[in-house]
Design an enzyme around this catalytic site. Sequence first.
Site, PDB file in Angstrom:
ATOM      1  N   GLY A 334       0.835  -1.200   0.000  1.00  8.49           N
ATOM      2  CA  GLY A 334       0.000   0.000   0.000  1.00  8.49           C
ATOM      3  C   GLY A 334       0.862   1.239   0.000  1.00  8.49           C
ATOM      4  O   GLY A 334       1.951   1.265  -0.580  1.00  8.49           O
ATOM      5  N   GLU A 335       0.364   2.309   0.628  1.00  6.58           N
ATOM      6  CA  GLU A 335       1.062   3.592   0.747  1.00  6.58           C
ATOM      7  C   GLU A 335       1.177   4.328  -0.586  1.00  6.58           C
ATOM      8  O   GLU A 335       1.739   5.421  -0.638  1.00  6.58           O
ATOM      9  CB  GLU A 335       2.473   3.425   1.341  1.00  6.58           C
ATOM     10  CG  GLU A 335       2.528   2.767   2.696  1.00  6.58           C
ATOM     11  CD  GLU A 335       3.952   2.590   3.208  1.00  6.58           C
ATOM     12  OE1 GLU A 335       4.901   3.095   2.559  1.00  6.58           O
ATOM     13  OE2 GLU A 335       4.117   1.938   4.261  1.00  6.58           O
ATOM     14  N   GLY A 336       0.723   3.736  -1.691  1.00  6.45           N
ATOM     15  CA  GLY A 336       0.954   4.323  -3.001  1.00  6.45           C
ATOM     16  C   GLY A 336       2.278   3.917  -3.614  1.00  6.45           C
ATOM     17  O   GLY A 336       2.716   4.490  -4.619  1.00  6.45           O
TER      18      GLY A 336
END
Length: 373
Positions: A334-336
Site C-alpha cells: 500500500g502507501e501508493g
Amino acid sequence: MRGTGREKYVGPLLPARPVASTFADMFSIPALNPALAPAIQHKIDHKTKPLGALGQLEGLARQICLIQQTLTPTLHQPHLLVFAADHGIAREGVSKYPPEVTYQMVLNFVQNGAAINVFCRQHGITLKILDAGVAGSFADYPTVIDQKIAPGTRSFLHEPAMTAQECTRALEAGAAVVREVAATGCNVLGCGEMGIGNTSAATLLMHRFTGLPLAECLGRGTGLDDAQLRHKAAVLAAAAETHAHLTEPLDILAACGGFELVQMAGAMLQAAALGMVVLVDGFIATAALLAAARLHPEVLAYCVFCHQSDEAGHARLLAHLGAWPLLQLGLRLGEGTGCALAYPLLLAAVGFLTEMASFESAGVSQAVTPPAV
C-alpha cells in the site's frame, strides 16, 4: 512535551458542508474524445521501431495523449497523496496488527522513514500525508494535512461505518485537496493509503460492487495465518449480511468503506474531472476506484493501473475492470508505493513519443509489404 497522539481527539473535525442535491452535481468527468486517436497511432507507428515493438508503453503513450488531447504530452509536478484513517472493524480481530499502528505509521511518513518516502524522493514525486480519520491528533506535526472526518469509522459488522453525510464530506475533502494540488501545475496524481483494517473494507466493497463471492475477494492483508484468515472470513460474511439490503452505491460505500477509501475515491474523481492522469496503486486503491466508478464510470479512462498486488483479490478485481497493470512485483504494502515505482514508465512512454525519431526524420527505411503471390 509532545503527547503520544493517541489521546482522545478533541480538535475540530472537518466542518460539515451542505450535501450536494445529487452526487452528480459534485463532479463532471468528460468522456475522452477519440478524434485524435488515428493521429496518435500514426505517430507511434512511425517511430524508428517495428510496429508494436514497445508493447505496453505504446498503449500507455496513447492513453496519456487522449487524456491530454495532444500529440505532445507532458507530465508536470507529479503528486502522491497518502490518506490515513482508522477502522472500527479492526476491533473485530481482522488484522495482524493493532489499530494504533495507523497512527504510528503516519508518524513514520512524517519522519521520512517509510518506503513511499524513499520512492517519492527517488522519482521526484511530491508526497503529501493526509489525516482522513485517524484516532489521534497530529497537531504537533503541521505537515500532516488535517482532513479528519471523525477519529475512525464505526465497526461495519454491526452498523454502517459512517453516515451518509460523513461519506459525502469525505468525498468532497478528497476532491478539495486535488484542486489545491492542481493549482501547482500538477497533471499526474497517485493515491496511497494507511489504515489498519482497510483490506477488510476493500474486500467488502469489492464483493458488493462486483457481485463476486466473498471468498474470491478475501486475502491475508497484513499477513494473517490460516486461523486468522478464517476468522476474518467469518466476520466479513456476517458484515455482508448486515448490509445486504443496500443497493445504492453511496449507501454501500458509507456502510462498508473507510474515510481514507472514500477520500481517495473523491480525489480520483476530481483528478479525472480536471483532466489529470490518475495513477492507481494496489488492492485498496483499486477498491476505492471501483466505488468511484460506480458513481462516475468515465473515471476509468483516466486511470493507469500501476501494478498487480499480491493480495489475493486484486487480480480478480483488475480483471473485472478490464485493467492491464504495468508491474507485477508481488507488492502488498500500500502507501501508493506501486504508483511511485511505475511513474518512470509514464516518463518513458511520453519520452519515446516526443523525443524518438520517426522513420522520415531519421532517414530510415520502413518495413516493406511483401508482394501478393
